[in-house]
Design an enzyme around this catalytic site. Structure first.
Site, mmCIF file in Angstrom:
data_model
loop_
_atom_site.group_PDB
_atom_site.id
_atom_site.type_symbol
_atom_site.label_atom_id
_atom_site.label_comp_id
_atom_site.label_asym_id
_atom_site.label_seq_id
_atom_site.Cartn_x
_atom_site.Cartn_y
_atom_site.Cartn_z
ATOM 1 N N ARG A 103 -23.780 -29.868 -3.877
ATOM 2 C CA ARG A 103 -23.557 -28.472 -3.492
ATOM 3 C C ARG A 103 -22.072 -28.137 -3.459
ATOM 4 O O ARG A 103 -21.242 -28.964 -3.106
ATOM 5 C CB ARG A 103 -24.151 -28.199 -2.102
ATOM 6 C CG ARG A 103 -25.659 -28.401 -1.984
ATOM 7 C CD ARG A 103 -26.084 -28.255 -0.524
ATOM 8 N NE ARG A 103 -27.498 -28.485 -0.316
ATOM 9 C CZ ARG A 103 -28.426 -27.537 -0.277
ATOM 10 N NH1 ARG A 103 -28.076 -26.283 -0.455
ATOM 11 N NH2 ARG A 103 -29.692 -27.833 -0.067
ATOM 12 N N HIS A 477 -30.455 -13.141 -1.565
ATOM 13 C CA HIS A 477 -29.146 -12.878 -2.153
ATOM 14 C C HIS A 477 -28.727 -11.424 -1.965
ATOM 15 O O HIS A 477 -27.612 -11.119 -1.526
ATOM 16 C CB HIS A 477 -29.185 -13.227 -3.651
ATOM 17 C CG HIS A 477 -27.895 -12.947 -4.373
ATOM 18 N ND1 HIS A 477 -27.638 -11.746 -4.984
ATOM 19 C CD2 HIS A 477 -26.797 -13.708 -4.560
ATOM 20 C CE1 HIS A 477 -26.429 -11.778 -5.533
ATOM 21 N NE2 HIS A 477 -25.901 -12.950 -5.285
ATOM 22 N N ARG A 592 1.857 17.624 4.765
ATOM 23 C CA ARG A 592 2.376 17.933 3.427
ATOM 24 C C ARG A 592 2.284 19.439 3.203
ATOM 25 O O ARG A 592 1.213 19.963 2.905
ATOM 26 C CB ARG A 592 1.582 17.164 2.381
ATOM 27 C CG ARG A 592 1.775 15.662 2.460
ATOM 28 C CD ARG A 592 0.649 14.874 1.854
ATOM 29 N NE ARG A 592 -0.558 14.958 2.682
ATOM 30 C CZ ARG A 592 -1.529 14.044 2.697
ATOM 31 N NH1 ARG A 592 -1.433 12.980 1.937
ATOM 32 N NH2 ARG A 592 -2.587 14.209 3.461
ATOM 33 N N ARG A 647 6.751 17.669 6.347
ATOM 34 C CA ARG A 647 7.574 17.374 5.169
ATOM 35 C C ARG A 647 7.805 18.656 4.374
ATOM 36 O O ARG A 647 6.857 19.386 4.066
ATOM 37 C CB ARG A 647 6.870 16.345 4.282
ATOM 38 C CG ARG A 647 7.703 15.934 3.078
ATOM 39 C CD ARG A 647 6.997 14.867 2.277
ATOM 40 N NE ARG A 647 5.839 15.396 1.548
ATOM 41 C CZ ARG A 647 4.966 14.648 0.858
ATOM 42 N NH1 ARG A 647 5.127 13.333 0.842
ATOM 43 N NH2 ARG A 647 3.968 15.191 0.233
ATOM 44 N N GLU A 783 12.010 7.165 -0.084
ATOM 45 C CA GLU A 783 11.063 6.881 -1.165
ATOM 46 C C GLU A 783 11.732 6.262 -2.384
ATOM 47 O O GLU A 783 11.064 6.003 -3.385
ATOM 48 C CB GLU A 783 10.372 8.184 -1.596
ATOM 49 C CG GLU A 783 9.699 8.926 -0.463
ATOM 50 C CD GLU A 783 9.302 10.342 -0.846
ATOM 51 O OE1 GLU A 783 8.210 10.491 -1.437
ATOM 52 O OE2 GLU A 783 10.074 11.274 -0.570
ATOM 53 N N GLY A 804 7.856 6.775 2.422
ATOM 54 C CA GLY A 804 6.773 7.149 1.503
ATOM 55 C C GLY A 804 6.552 5.984 0.544
ATOM 56 O O GLY A 804 7.161 5.925 -0.524
ATOM 57 N N THR A 805 5.734 5.040 0.948
ATOM 58 C CA THR A 805 5.631 3.792 0.177
ATOM 59 C C THR A 805 4.896 3.957 -1.149
ATOM 60 O O THR A 805 4.970 3.065 -1.997
ATOM 61 C CB THR A 805 4.966 2.690 1.014
ATOM 62 O OG1 THR A 805 3.716 3.166 1.525
ATOM 63 C CG2 THR A 805 5.871 2.278 2.169
ATOM 64 N N ASN A 806 4.195 5.072 -1.358
ATOM 65 C CA ASN A 806 3.611 5.298 -2.687
ATOM 66 C C ASN A 806 4.724 5.439 -3.710
ATOM 67 O O ASN A 806 4.755 4.756 -4.741
ATOM 68 C CB ASN A 806 2.755 6.573 -2.691
ATOM 69 C CG ASN A 806 1.579 6.498 -1.745
ATOM 70 O OD1 ASN A 806 1.260 5.436 -1.235
ATOM 71 N ND2 ASN A 806 0.930 7.626 -1.508
ATOM 72 N N ASP A 807 5.656 6.367 -3.429
ATOM 73 C CA ASP A 807 6.765 6.570 -4.364
ATOM 74 C C ASP A 807 7.749 5.415 -4.335
ATOM 75 O O ASP A 807 8.347 5.077 -5.367
ATOM 76 C CB ASP A 807 7.492 7.883 -4.044
ATOM 77 C CG ASP A 807 6.867 9.065 -4.762
ATOM 78 O OD1 ASP A 807 6.465 8.911 -5.921
ATOM 79 O OD2 ASP A 807 6.775 10.153 -4.162
ATOM 80 N N CYS A 869 4.106 6.496 5.876
ATOM 81 C CA CYS A 869 3.037 7.478 5.693
ATOM 82 C C CYS A 869 2.422 7.428 4.292
ATOM 83 O O CYS A 869 1.716 8.341 3.894
ATOM 84 C CB CYS A 869 3.541 8.886 5.987
ATOM 85 S SG CYS A 869 4.930 9.394 4.954
#
Length: 921
Positions: A103, A477, A592, A647, A783, A804-807, A869
């Site tokens: 197994r 399963h 925003r 913002r 950013e 702004g961690t996306n940008d 954010c």
């Protein structure tokens, strides 16, 4: 020979004495299964003897191109001889053979994703000897045919349907419904048929060790069987379903799987034998009751494969021949919970009345069950509140926010099954995993309808909104995987008869025939199926979830703490703000303002941008000021005495304008229709103006603070709206609004200096007009990498930072976030160039920029407040890193992720206090 230990022994010998060389703490070496087998031996539970080959051996074998590490085979051979001596039996012995299972067992539970081989060691000679020794030909031939089928499928890759078809044909000819009803002679005939299938579909060129007398033959040497089986289990670590499962559950690919070789315990030795899977508590709702299934005269694979309808575990004691084993099992349930301080999932076999424990692990459970179990174990004194909070998977809370059937809707139940995994789903019927994937890719919600799922269905299960099967129990399963994914699932709906080839299903007792594409609704909480679409509703934060989140808040906001971990929300309207407060948000971390320009107001902002007429622009600004002031009045009322970070306008200019090509098409149609020349001239001028403002890379173009310098009237209007709304609420309603103005996409300290001056001038003017004092901080949204590197300069004129961690991810990697996730990030993930999607979980390079900026900002202003954010503010792994590595004060996320962020923040605080701060990526 290597000094590395590759094999660890465990289990009881023939005389009942135990040996163990491992412990539960060694799961990265022995895998979860091997470590817990060793632990069960350590606490005196009955475990068949065996040995575990380490996870590291698997990775060395795989990394070398499936070449065995030096000395590994010799150590395995030594362990095999030792196991034979302990059990008093020998593999392949024609009089009294030792039979073993092989197994898999990874460090993290991956139910059904990797491979297993049972009954290994059976050969023509040992089968005859076992019959002579036991006097049970039915048991022996049943075990041998199972072994041939499993070895052929798992080890040699022969299509399992070939064997199932032969088995079905044998049942039809014999006139019986189940495998157990076949006679010993019929099973013996099946052994011969299965060996023939094996020989026809296995290549002698690829496996010369299987050639006997010039032709391929089923291996009669157990040592060859064992070596090939171990290699197959190693290889299953990288099969498709295992890779998909690891990706879905965030399990690293470099851990490998251990292999457990263990003496067989047989549940198919007649009516005094049984096999089952059980949980010490209900994994669906957390009730303190035994939960699971068993089968009399069966092997373990029969239970989890769903090929026979199982019996609830509560009825085990009702079988007189199994009563003692049932009592022993009940005692072991309690021993395991008291030892592991958690709900346990177990596999067991009863062989002629004797109970054997084959596996235990911390059981997978729904979010509902996880909360209930954690709270009750606190009440029982098994764990403390901190452990309860640590134990809940933040991502799993999504299950509780998933929709349920609207109780006010009239529902006519089409069919009933087992409530295998809670939640409700609506979608089109699909009958295959591939069809589910295709439907999801086209944006069509679907329900995967199967006789029973198997590990190869995983991609379809992930793609589907919910799962429905006509067979299988609560530990099948489909049930186990669905619960782990948080997907609604109804199992064992026996009234539904599926014809997958014809892509239809008939519902017994009705004239209903479900075809592919028909809409059905399933409720995995009640175990029901409904024809058509049932309205769905979301649940509220009450009961157990509220209790756990209250405990989490006590931890992350601990009174007197020098660094509380705060959770805010991204909200752009009063409705979202009110919803977020209900979910426990403390403030708004991002409002925003551009979202306030959508809908009918989009025309206003277009007119402002495109018009050259000063009077038109002044009129538009006045109208925008009025509506934005009203927006902020509503927002600040809802958020009275709570911070609201507003913002200033941020997105690329093109998002406010008509798409030029669409406008061009419209112009052409109006020309063809003979529209007035004045209208056409206006359209042409508008098109020229929009084309003249087009940018090659809008995301790095005229947006953010740059808009405020090109169109300086815009920030003036927005700040005036914010200040006027705050002033009116202070003067007229006695409220305590706490707005904060944030300048986006700053790259230069000089940008912040000038924008701050503009903001403060407007705020002072409004304060004078209303006769109130206004204290409105002005901060910066970081950013861009340059902003982080020069954060100490920007901090001179910023009251707070918000990342702004996306940008910031986009500009750090040079990845277009609008394109990368669909164009090449999936390829990067597949090729292991990236461990995770950096737009989902924060990258260590981006994290370092945030950490650096926080440190630089506080070097100028010790009390500088810092938040995040972007989307990472709702991702549990990112939340822990942002608090513990970067040192931010708060994260801000969408309303429905606020509960997740509250829990993740508390867990981050506990990790920090325990000194367990690290970042894997």
């Amino acid at each position: 020979m290597s000094d590395t230990k590759r094999v660890y022994r465990f289990g009881s010998d023939a005389g009942g004495a135990d040996i163990t060389e491992g412990a539960s703490s060694m799961n990265y070496t022995l895998g979860g299964k091997g470590a817990n087998l060793a632990e069960m031996c350590r606490i005196g539970l009955p475990v068949p003897g065996g040995y575990t080959i380490t996870c590291q051996t698997c990775m060395e074998y795989s990394s070398a191109g499936n070449v065995w590490p030096e000395g590994a085979l010799a150590e395995i051979e030594e362990a095999t001889r030792d196991l034979e001596a302990r059990m008093g039996k020998r593999l392949g012995d024609p009089q009294d053979p030792l039979l073993v299972s092989v197994r898999s067992g990874a460090p993290f539970s991956m139910p059904g994703m990797m491979d297993t081989v049972l009954n290994l060691g059976l050969t023509d000679a040992s089968a005859e000897g076992l019959i002579a020794q036991t006097g049970a030909p039915h048991f022996v031939w049943d075990s041998y045919r199972r072994f041939i089928q499993m070895f052929s499928d798992v080890v040699m890759g022969v299509d399992g349907d070939l064997f199932e078809n032969a088995l079905t044909e044998k049942r039809l000819v014999a006139g019986v419904k189940t495998d157990a009803e076949l006679s010993a002679d019929e099973l013996h005939e099946l052994v011969g048929e299965f060996k023939r299938i094996f020989c026809e579909h296995v290549s002698g060129e690829e496996h010369p060790e299987l050639i006997q007398n010039g032709a391929v033959a089923f291996p009669q040497d157990p040592s060859i069987q064992l070596k090939l089986a171990i290699e197959a289990v190693f290889g299953s670590w990288m099969n498709e379903r295992a890779c998909i499962y690891r990706k879905a559950n965030g399990i690293p690919d470099d851990l490998g799987t251990a292999v457990n070789v263990q003496a067989m315990a047989y549940g198919n030795k007649g009516e005094t034998s049984a096999t089952g899977v059980a949980f010490t508590r209900n994994p669906a709702n957390g009730a303190r009751e035994r939960y699971g299934d068993f089968l009399v005269n069966a092997q373990g694979e029969d239970v989890v494969a769903g090929i026979r309808n199982t019996v609830p575990i509560q009825k085990l004691a009702e079988y007189p021949a199994l009563k003692q084993a049932a009592d022993d099992l009940e005692r072991i349930f309690q021993i395991l919970e008291n030892h592991f301080h958690d709900m346990c999932d177990i596999e067991f076999t009863i062989e002629q009345g004797k109970l054997w424990m084959l596996q235990t692990r911390v059981g997978k459970r729904t979010a509902t069950a996880a909360l209930r179990i954690a709270i009750e174990m606190v009440e029982e004194g098994l764990i403390d509140k901190e452990t309860a909070v640590r134990r809940i998977d933040p991502a799993q809370l999504d299950q509780l926010l998933h929709p349920q059937f609207d109780t006010s809707a009239k529902v006519e139940v089409l069919a009933r099954g087992l409530n295998a995994s809670p939640g409700a789903a609506v979608g089109e019927v699909v009958f295959s995993s591939d069809d589910a994937v295709a439907a999801a890719a086209e944006g069509r919600p679907c329900i995967l309808v199967r006789w029973e799922t198997n590990p190869d269905d995983l991609k379809g299960m992930v793609a589907a909104e919910g799962i429905l099967t006509s067979h299988g129990g609560k530990t099948s399963h489909a049930a186990v995987i669905a619960r782990g994914m948080g997907a609604p699932c109804v199992c064992g709906v026996e009234a539904i008869h599926i014809d997958a080839a014809a892509k239809e299903a008939r519902v017994a007792g009705t004239d209903v025939v479900l075809h592919e594409g028909d809409i059905i609704s399933i409720d995995g909480t009640q175990g029901i199926v409904v024809l058509g679409a049932v309205p769905l509703v979301s649940v509220e934060l009450t009961g157990d979830l509220e209790t756990i989140l209250t405990w989490a808040d006590e931890i992350r906001l601990e009174a007197g703490s020098t660094h509380p971990y705060h959770v805010r929300v991204n909200a752009d309207n009063p409705e979202d703000a009110e919803l977020a407060l209900g979910f426990g948000a403390e403030a708004i971390g991002l409002c925003r303002t551009e979202h306030m320009f959508l809908g009918d107001r989009k025309q206003l902002i277009q007119d402002f941008i495109l018009s050259d007429d000063t009077r038109v622009r002044e009129d538009v600004l006045a109208r925008l000021l009025a509506v934005q002031t009203e927006d902020f009045l509503k927002m600040f009322r809802v958020m009275d005495n709570r911070e609201v970070v507003v913002r200033l306008i941020d997105p690329p200019l093109h998002e406010f304008l008509d798409a030029p090509r669409e406008l061009e098409v419209y112009l052409t149609k109006r020309e063809a229709a003979g529209a007035p020349e004045e209208e056409l001239a206006g359209l042409r001028a508008r098109l020229r103006r929009i084309d003249g403002m087009a940018e090659m890379n809008p995301m790095l173009g005229l947006r953010g603070v740059r808009l405020s310098f090109v169109f300086p009237e815009l920030p003036l209007m927005q700040v005036r709206a914010v200040a006027s709304a705050a002033a009116a609420l202070i003067r007229d309603e006695g409220l305590v609004p706490k707005p904060e103005v944030m300048v986006p996409l700053v790259a230069l300290a000089s940008e912040q200096v000038q924008m701050r001056a503009v903001c403060e001038q407007v705020i002072d003017e409004v304060a004078g007009e209303y006769g109130v004092a206004l204290d409105i901080p002005v901060g910066t949204m970081l950013e861009l990498p340059r902003a982080c590197i020069t954060a100490d300069e920007i901090a001179q004129d910023a009251d707070f930072f918000c990342f702004g961690t996306n940008d910031l991810t986009q500009t750090t990697f040079g990845f277009s976030r609008d394109d990368a996730e669909s164009k090449f990030i999936p390829i990067y993930l597949h090729k292991k160039l990236l461990d995770v999607n950096p737009f989902e979980t924060i990258d260590k390079g981006v994290l370092e920029l945030v950490r650096m900026a926080v440190e630089k900002g506080r070097s100028v202003k010790a009390d500088m407040h810092n938040g995040v954010c972007g989307e990472h503010g709702g991702d549990p792994a990112s939340i822990k890193a942002l608090f513990n590595v970067a040192g931010v004060d708060y994260v801000s996320c969408s309303p429905y992720r606020v509960p997740i962020a509250r829990l993740a923040a508390a867990q981050a605080k506990l990790e920090a206090e325990a000194g367990a701060v690290h970042l894997d990526r």
